[in-house]
Design a protein around this motif. Structure first.
Motif, PDB file in Angstrom:
ATOM      1  N   ALA A  31      55.008  70.577  13.153  1.00 51.16           N
ATOM      2  CA  ALA A  31      55.788  70.044  14.348  1.00 51.16           C
ATOM      3  C   ALA A  31      57.136  70.834  13.579  1.00 51.16           C
ATOM      4  O   ALA A  31      58.121  69.505  12.665  1.00 51.16           O
ATOM      5  CB  ALA A  31      55.620  68.937  14.907  1.00 51.16           C
ATOM      6  N   ALA A  32      58.203  71.413  14.791  1.00 52.46           N
ATOM      7  CA  ALA A  32      59.718  71.028  14.351  1.00 52.46           C
ATOM      8  C   ALA A  32      60.212  70.780  15.535  1.00 52.46           C
ATOM      9  O   ALA A  32      59.895  71.083  16.630  1.00 52.46           O
ATOM     10  CB  ALA A  32      59.904  72.605  14.456  1.00 52.46           C
ATOM     11  N   ILE A  33      61.766  69.697  15.553  1.00 56.54           N
ATOM     12  CA  ILE A  33      61.855  69.368  16.714  1.00 56.54           C
ATOM     13  C   ILE A  33      63.483  69.706  16.255  1.00 56.54           C
ATOM     14  O   ILE A  33      64.137  69.534  15.660  1.00 56.54           O
ATOM     15  CB  ILE A  33      62.166  67.813  16.355  1.00 56.54           C
ATOM     16  N   VAL A  34      64.307  71.178  17.389  1.00 58.14           N
ATOM     17  CA  VAL A  34      65.477  70.994  16.744  1.00 58.14           C
ATOM     18  C   VAL A  34      66.385  70.866  17.837  1.00 58.14           C
ATOM     19  O   VAL A  34      65.823  71.247  19.506  1.00 58.14           O
ATOM     20  CB  VAL A  34      65.036  73.313  16.844  1.00 58.14           C
ATOM     21  N   GLY A  35      67.344  70.507  18.186  1.00 56.86           N
ATOM     22  CA  GLY A  35      68.624  70.109  19.253  1.00 56.86           C
ATOM     23  C   GLY A  35      69.760  70.319  18.872  1.00 56.86           C
ATOM     24  O   GLY A  35      69.819  71.313  17.631  1.00 56.86           O
TER      25      GLY A  35
END
Ligand SMILES: Nc1ncnc2c1ncn2[C@@H]1O[C@H](COP(=O)(O)OP(=O)(O)O)[C@@H](O)[C@H]1O
Ligand SMILES: O=C(OP(=O)(O)O)[C@H](O)COP(=O)(O)O
Length: 402
Positions: free
Chosen positions: A195-199
């Motif tokens: 998973a990638a979390i991008v903010g």
């Protein structure tokens, strides 16, 4: 993975009495009083600088801070001097410029083992343009080049790329090497589900990364300032939230691409909105489709936190760049802090590989005291994402081969 990692190293260089131009990433978060709120990047730069000092080199440090347009006092590197001096145990000198006669005089005065910090290299527009004449001027200060600025290695700028053409040897510092060794390994063959979390707020430079991420990940969670461009593309009203108007079509096509690839692209279902961009703003929780006019989204909401947490439970590798909200204001820090706690728990209790990258993301994780629970804390957000995409980093490519 396309990026080379076998670059020349410091240990092979002859350093005694040599003037060494060291590009570091001292782009640290500062508060309104110009106090450093997280010194991870400064601490990360220390091993290379100490090694150079210990081998009798004359150390010339160069960095950018922020994204100034011309000379801007609030982006001066002066606040870094006391911290660097304390960490290095010597008095670090600072020049008021990064090129020119006065700088040359100060460079000539550096004793063996001494350190001179140059002023913000982005005070010159030629830096980001990778202007060869400017790169030559930087190069003329030194005998050899060390790039330890992993966080800026994805930028082909004069001090990260151009200068390497005019200084030989041009080698990687210890931080650069450490980041490449870890990240190239971890992301070229990640344990799945991945998973990638991008903010975060650098929407225009990071939204493009998402397209390539869709080729690599099983799940993509979006938060922070990134989400409103996607909401608007779906026809939601976003009030005065951060939006990149010229990326609406891209956002639409990314949503479609995720669907066709079977990647779970998850947007928050609810957001915390504020009536102004301030720590003491009035706030309320609204559904993603219900942001009122005049209000701006500054954090993800509780439903989203729950849904994201459950989704992450099934993963084996997570890379996170960009805070979920404006965590600098306590009222809007919950999404970011809960995500940090979730990753720490998954890492320490379930052996999930957790990689946190980026100046502000790492600051947020440090703020809640969880950095040592993560598998890897990277000094680069954009740089680690571009590595993950399989791109070559210009700051690495420019260095001598091993
Ligand atoms: N909803 C939002 N609106 C505006 N700014 C946001 C929002 N969410 C997060 N941010 C800001 O994003 C900044 C960090 O973004 P970025 O530089 O992309 O991350 P990193 O430094 O970790 O790579 C933080 O200063 C944070 O306040
Ligand atoms: O903070 C940085 O990148 P990051 O926020 O992606 O970690 C680097 O210092 C690069 O800065 P830039 O994105 O202004 O080129």
């Amino acid at each position: 993975m396309a990026t080379k990692r076998s670059v020349g190293t410091l240990k092979e260089a002859d350093l005694k009495g040599k003037k060494v131009f060291v590009r570091v990433d001292l782009n640290v978060p500062l508060d309104d009083n110009l106090n450093i709120t997280d010194d991870t990047r400064v601490r990360a730069a220390v091993p290379t600088i100490k090694y150079l000092m210990g081998h009798g080199a004359k150390v010339i440090l160069s960095s950018h801070l922020g994204r100034p347009k011309g000379v801007t006092p609030k982006y001066s590197l002066k606040p870094l001097v006391p911290r660097l001096s304390a960490l290095l145990g010597i008095e670090v000198k600072m020049a008021n410029d990064c090129i020119g006669e006065e700088v040359q005089i100060m460079v000539a005065e550096i004793p063996e083992g001494g350190v001179l910090l140059l002023e913000n290299v982005r005070f010159y527009k030629e830096e980001e343009k990778n202007d060869p004449e400017f790169a030559k001027k930087l190069a003329s200060l030194a005998d050899l080049y060390v790039n330890d600025a992993f966080g800026t290695a994805h930028r082909a700028h004069a001090s990260t790329e151009g200068v390497a053409k005019y200084l030989k040897p041009s080698v990687a510092g210890f931080l650069m090497q450490k980041e490449l060794d870890y990240l190239v390994g971890a992301v070229s063959n990640p344990k799945k589900p991945f998973a990638a979390i991008v903010g975060g707020s650098k929407v225009s430079s990071k939204i493009g990364v998402i397209e390539s991420l869709l080729e690599k990940v099983d799940m993509l969670l979006l938060g922070g300032g990134m989400i409103f461009t996607f909401y608007k593309a779906q026809g939601y009203s976003v009030g005065s939230s951060l939006v990149e108007e010229d990326k609406l079509d891209l956002a639409t096509s990314l949503l479609e691409k995720a669907k066709s690839k079977g990647v779970a692209l998850m947007l928050p279902t609810d957001v915390v909105v504020a009536d102004k961009f301030a720590a003491d703003a009035n706030s309320k929780i609204v559904p993603a489709s219900g942001i009122p006019d005049g209000w701006m989204g500054l954090d993800i909401g509780p439903d989203s936190i729950k849904i994201f947490g459950e989704a992450l439970d099934s993963t084996k590798t997570i890379i996170w760049n960009g805070p979920m909200g404006v965590f600098e204001f306590d009222k809007f820090a919950v999404g970011t802090e809960t995500t940090a706690k979730k990753l720490a728990e998954l890492s320490s209790e379930k052996g999930v590989t957790t990689i946190i990258g980026g100046g502000d993301s790492v600051a947020a994780v440090e703020k809640v005291g969880l950095a040592d629970k993560m598998s890897h804390i990277s000094t680069g957000g954009g740089a680690s994402l571009e590595l993950l995409e399989g791109k070559s980093l210009p700051g690495v490519l420019a260095l001598d081969d091993a």
